[in-house]
Design a protein around this motif. Structure first.
Motif, short mmCIF file in Angstrom:
data_model
loop_
_atom_site.label_atom_id
_atom_site.label_comp_id
_atom_site.label_asym_id
_atom_site.label_seq_id
_atom_site.Cartn_x
_atom_site.Cartn_y
_atom_site.Cartn_z
N CYS A 1 0.44 -1.26 -0.21
CA CYS A 1 0.07 -0.26 -0.06
C CYS A 1 0.84 1.28 -0.03
O CYS A 1 1.71 1.41 0.86
CB CYS A 1 -0.72 0.34 1.39
SG CYS A 1 -2.48 1.42 1.03
N CYS B 1 0.57 4.44 1.08
CA CYS B 1 -0.16 5.13 2.89
C CYS B 1 1.36 4.33 3.70
O CYS B 1 1.57 4.68 4.64
CB CYS B 1 -1.28 4.66 3.27
SG CYS B 1 -1.34 3.25 4.06
N THR C 1 -0.66 -4.85 2.24
CA THR C 1 -0.54 -5.06 0.43
C THR C 1 -1.73 -3.69 0.42
O THR C 1 -2.81 -3.67 1.06
CB THR C 1 -1.37 -6.80 0.18
OG1 THR C 1 -2.59 -6.78 0.76
CG2 THR C 1 -0.48 -7.32 0.27
N TYR C 2 -1.90 -3.38 -0.84
CA TYR C 2 -2.88 -3.01 -0.91
C TYR C 2 -4.64 -3.13 -0.95
O TYR C 2 -5.44 -1.68 -0.74
CB TYR C 2 -2.50 -1.91 -2.21
CG TYR C 2 -3.52 -0.95 -3.62
CD1 TYR C 2 -3.94 0.70 -2.25
CD2 TYR C 2 -5.06 -1.22 -3.58
CE1 TYR C 2 -4.85 1.10 -3.22
CE2 TYR C 2 -5.64 -0.76 -4.36
CZ TYR C 2 -5.52 0.81 -4.10
OH TYR C 2 -6.70 1.64 -4.26
N CYS D 1 -5.46 -2.66 2.43
CA CYS D 1 -5.25 -1.82 3.42
C CYS D 1 -6.35 -0.95 2.67
O CYS D 1 -7.73 -0.46 2.90
CB CYS D 1 -3.67 -1.12 3.36
SG CYS D 1 -3.18 0.11 4.68
N CYS D 2 -5.62 -0.07 1.98
CA CYS D 2 -6.52 1.61 1.33
C CYS D 2 -7.64 1.31 0.07
O CYS D 2 -8.30 1.69 -0.48
CB CYS D 2 -5.81 2.47 1.09
SG CYS D 2 -4.37 3.15 2.50
N GLY D 3 -6.98 -0.54 -0.93
CA GLY D 3 -7.60 -0.73 -1.79
C GLY D 3 -9.16 -1.03 -1.29
O GLY D 3 -10.51 -0.40 -1.43
N SER E 1 -5.60 6.91 3.64
CA SER E 1 -6.28 6.18 2.30
C SER E 1 -6.07 7.37 1.32
O SER E 1 -6.38 7.51 0.44
CB SER E 1 -7.51 6.00 2.54
OG SER E 1 -8.86 6.75 3.33
N ALA F 1 -3.27 7.11 -0.29
CA ALA F 1 -2.41 6.19 -0.94
C ALA F 1 -3.98 6.15 -2.84
O ALA F 1 -3.72 6.49 -3.76
CB ALA F 1 -3.75 4.99 -0.24
#
Length: 126
Positions: free
Chosen positions: A7, A9, A14-15, A18-20, A38, A41
């Motif tokens: 991610c 951030c 992992t993206y 996390c923020c994904g 977020s 990101a």
């Protein structure tokens, strides 16, 4: 082969984990810091819809604009005041590193966040 990317951030997750998941609307930020991460990101991956949705309507621009030639490279969280799971307001101080046609630089900001209809939103810079 499927690539698992970290991610932007800087959480170490992992993206997608996390923020994904916040960008896709599968989860909401639980803290002001999580929302700040977020949003960073979202700038890093070009998801300005997430930036718009998480900006308080009283202070957000009509249309957040991308910054051509800018690549967001790292986020440092410097301080967090309140903004936890039980709070309605919080402050997050951060340094967002980027590169642009002018070279490497960083944006240093102390930002306020509020809960609105149960969701964290960015309000403004202090």
């Amino acid at each position: 082969m499927f690539e698992v990317r970290q991610c932007p951030c800087g959480s170490g997750a992992t993206y997608d984990a996390c923020c994904g998941r916040l960008h896709r609307g599968q989860a909401q930020a639980v803290t002001a810091e999580e929302l700040m991460r977020s949003r960073f990101a979202a700038y890093a991956v070009g998801d300005l819809d997430h930036v718009y949705r998480t900006w308080h309507p009283r202070t957000r621009p009509d249309d957040p604009k991308p910054q051509p030639g800018t690549t967001w490279t790292a986020l440092e969280i410097l301080d967090v005041v309140d903004g936890g799971e039980e709070d309605d307001r919080g402050i997050v101080e951060f340094r967002a590193h980027f590169t642009s046609p002018a070279g490497a630089d960083a944006l240093h900001e102390r930002s306020t966040f509020e809960r609105r209809a149960g969701r964290w939103v960015y309000v403004s810079e202090l």
